[in-house]
Design an enzyme around this catalytic site. Structure first.
Site, PDB file in Angstrom:
ATOM      1  N   ASP A  76       0.822  -1.208   0.000  1.00 22.49           N
ATOM      2  CA  ASP A  76       0.000   0.000   0.000  1.00 22.49           C
ATOM      3  C   ASP A  76       0.858   1.260   0.000  1.00 22.49           C
ATOM      4  OD1 ASP A  76      -2.474  -1.230  -0.122  1.00 22.49           O
ATOM      5  OD2 ASP A  76      -2.713  -1.340   2.046  1.00 22.49           O
ATOM      6  N   GLY A  77       2.008   1.220   0.694  1.00 23.44           N
ATOM      7  CA  GLY A  77       2.891   2.380   0.729  1.00 23.44           C
ATOM      8  C   GLY A  77       3.402   2.752  -0.647  1.00 23.44           C
ATOM      9  N   ASN A 150      -4.119   9.042   1.619  1.00 20.37           N
ATOM     10  CA  ASN A 150      -4.596   8.503   2.892  1.00 20.37           C
ATOM     11  C   ASN A 150      -4.940   9.604   3.891  1.00 20.37           C
ATOM     12  OD1 ASN A 150      -4.813   5.751   2.635  1.00 20.37           O
ATOM     13  ND2 ASN A 150      -3.072   5.248   3.931  1.00 20.37           N
ATOM     14  N   ASP A 151      -3.915  10.339   4.335  1.00 18.30           N
ATOM     15  CA  ASP A 151      -4.152  11.293   5.416  1.00 18.30           C
ATOM     16  C   ASP A 151      -3.013  12.284   5.562  1.00 18.30           C
ATOM     17  OD1 ASP A 151      -2.090   9.786   6.733  1.00 18.30           O
ATOM     18  OD2 ASP A 151      -3.585   8.445   7.581  1.00 18.30           O
ATOM     19  N   ARG A 161       4.263  14.163  24.509  1.00 19.12           N
ATOM     20  CA  ARG A 161       4.110  15.610  24.481  1.00 19.12           C
ATOM     21  C   ARG A 161       2.837  15.961  23.713  1.00 19.12           C
ATOM     22  NH1 ARG A 161       7.457  15.176  27.778  1.00 19.12           N
ATOM     23  NH2 ARG A 161       9.443  16.288  28.005  1.00 19.12           N
ATOM     24  N   ASP A 180      -2.279  14.155  21.330  1.00 18.00           N
ATOM     25  CA  ASP A 180      -1.016  13.700  20.744  1.00 18.00           C
ATOM     26  C   ASP A 180      -0.915  14.115  19.287  1.00 18.00           C
ATOM     27  OD1 ASP A 180      -0.318  12.581  23.123  1.00 18.00           O
ATOM     28  OD2 ASP A 180      -0.563  10.494  22.502  1.00 18.00           O
TER      29      ASP A 180
END
Length: 305
Positions: A76-77, A150-151, A161, A180
């Site tokens: 998928d990458g 994707n995002d 943090r 986060d």
């Protein structure tokens, strides 16, 4: 629609002028051998093949128009990288899956010849998947831009943090998120990081994005589905650690500073993915995410036992 079906003309046998772009993962052991077989298959049919090797770190550049289609060989990458390269030029992508999931790389290796033959015969039409167009501004000047299939993810660059940011949609403030991070996902990306953080899974045909906070400090900060016709604005607020990272499809794009703003909307171009039909999407949900209903049915027992 996020997954519109595009008209498809028979590709037929090339006269030798037609070009095909191959995008090949260098970290999948079988990819190089399979790529050689694909090149041979296409060369016999008169196509010129150009290859880009993808090592997981490449910075994409827009593929020039003129390629009849692209073949992604990896997981998928690799397909995400191929989409960011090929989509601005409207190049259809056939993705052969050598990875684990294959949500957007639906062609299994043993069927690649049949898949290519069907596509060349004009029997398969690509579906359009929505892309996010994202720009980052600092003091009123654009410092970065990207496309995402994707995002896009805004997150702290350090462990444990919080990131503080104001989130707006069409200039309506959703308030300040202390979390986060924040994910803005397409329907395609709703099965990935967003889903792992409790976001809903969106049908690829929905004209929508989902905003998903990552471990929000305030429990009332919930995932929100918004129409893709609008504009999402995220403004980085003051923070103690001074480091916020913007990632695109899992790759770091840039480091953000206080007062930087991210503007995101649906891109005017779409990813044209071959064989990514609604049937394939729902089959992948059941098979890849192991949706199998009752625990009793998985064991072969009757529901009334």
């Amino acid at each position: 629609m996020s997954s519109r079906v595009c008209p498809q003309r028979p590709v037929a046998k090339s006269s030798g002028d037609a070009k095909v772009l191959l995008i090949v993962s260098t970290y999948k052991p079988r990819a190089a051998v399979l790529a050689a077989d694909v090149v041979n298959f296409l060369s016999i049919r008169g196509f010129q093949c150009h290859t880009i090797e993808y090592d997981g770190l490449n910075k994409e550049s827009c593929a020039r128009a003129g390629y009849m289609f692209a073949v992604s060989i990896g997981g998928d990458g690799t397909t995400l990288f191929a989409a960011r390269c090929a989509s601005p030029s409207g190049i259809p992508i056939l993705a052969i899956n050598l990875g684990r999931f294959g949500f957007i790389a639906p062609i299994e290796p043993r069927y690649w010849q049949q898949a290519l033959s069907d596509y060349l015969a004009g029997g398969v039409r690509p579906a359009e998947r929505a892309l996010i167009s994202c720009t980052v501004t600092r003091a009123g000047k654009e410092i970065a831009s990207c496309l995402a299939l994707n995002d896009v993810v805004l997150s702290s660059g350090r462990v444990a943090r919080l990131t503080r940011a104001e989130v707006c949609f069409n200039d309506i403030s959703f308030g300040v998120y202390e979390a986060d991070g924040i994910i803005l996902a397409t329907p395609t990306g709703s099965t990935a990081y967003s889903a792992a953080c409790g976001g809903p899974i969106l049908d690829p045909d929905l004209d929508a994005f989902v905003l998903t906070p990552i471990s929000a400090l305030c429990l009332s900060n919930r995932p929100v589905v918004v129409p893709s016709s609008g504009v999402v604005r995220i403004k980085v607020l003051s923070m103690r650690h001074k480091e916020t990272v913007l990632s695109v499809d899992g790759h770091e794009l840039c480091t953000l500073q206080e007062e930087d703003q991210l503007l995101a909307s649906r891109s005017s171009c779409s990813a044209r993915l071959v064989f990514c039909t609604p049937h394939v999407f729902y089959h992948a949900l059941c098979s890849k995410l192991a949706w199998s209903g009752s625990i009793f049915s998985r064991r072969g027992r009757r529901h009334d036992d």
